[in-house]
Design an enzyme around this catalytic site. Structure first.
Site, PDB file in Angstrom:
ATOM      1  CG  MET A   1      -0.995   7.771  -5.982  1.00  0.00           C
ATOM      2  SD  MET A   1      -2.177   9.103  -6.273  1.00  0.00           S
ATOM      3  CE  MET A   1      -2.887   8.597  -7.833  1.00  0.00           C
TER       4      MET A   1
ATOM      5  CD  GLU B   1      -2.778  -1.196   2.414  1.00  0.00           C
ATOM      6  OE1 GLU B   1      -3.935  -0.770   2.316  1.00  0.00           O
ATOM      7  OE2 GLU B   1      -2.282  -1.657   3.459  1.00  0.00           O
TER       8      GLU B   1
ATOM      9  CG  ASP C   1       6.358   8.448  -4.389  1.00  0.00           C
ATOM     10  OD1 ASP C   1       7.232   8.935  -3.648  1.00  0.00           O
ATOM     11  OD2 ASP C   1       5.611   7.517  -4.039  1.00  0.00           O
TER      12      ASP C   1
END
Length: 158
Positions: A33, A30, A146
């Site tokens: 986003m 996870e 990212d």
């Protein structure tokens, strides 16, 4: 545990079939986003990765547009060090999802934590692969927002 569709834990998506084509098998990880799952493409029995957008972002038109653009652009890059995107869809509750090739292995962060400092040869090889992948995305007008060693964003040959 992180929350997902209708406030349910992300694990509870396991077993759900998306658009009659993809079964969610297990939670892989996870992030900001959303969540990434191992899945199975039902018609061919192919193993895939399914990235499901976080519920709270599904109501944000800018985040939805960015997620859709990620699917469209990534699927058209076709670079050996960038994960392939096969499909795009929406959950019945509104969250978007991407279907991508499933990659075995570990991210760079895990490898560094396990092995410590990389050799100069490994560092150079990985840096060249990342630079080539970034050049391919930049050529399409994309800036990765990212980029970090913990992301499993592509294929590295280490």
């Amino acid at each position: 545990m992180a929350q997902s569709v209708e406030g349910r834990p992300s694990q509870s998506l396991v077993g759900i079939v998306l658009e009659g084509a993809y079964r969610i098998v297990r939670l892989v990880g996870e992030g900001g986003m959303g969540a990434v799952y191992e899945g199975q493409q039902l018609r061919l029995g192919k193993r895939v990765a399914i990235k499901v957008m976080a519920r709270e972002l599904a109501a944000n038109p800018e985040a939805m547009a960015r997620f859709r653009r990620e699917a469209e652009v990534t699927s058209g890059i076709g670079h050996p060090h960038i994960v392939q995107v096969f499909d795009f869809g929406a959950m019945p509750t509104g969250e978007s999802f991407l279907v991508m090739e499933y990659l075995e292995g570990e991210d760079l962060d895990h490898r560094i934590r396990r092995d410590g400092r990389l050799s100069p040869a490994s560092t150079l090889r990985i840096t060249k692969q990342v630079a080539a992948a970034l050049a391919a995305t930049h050529a399409k007008g994309i800036v990765h927002r990212d980029l970090k060693p913990a992301n499993k964003i592509g294929r590295a040959h280490v």
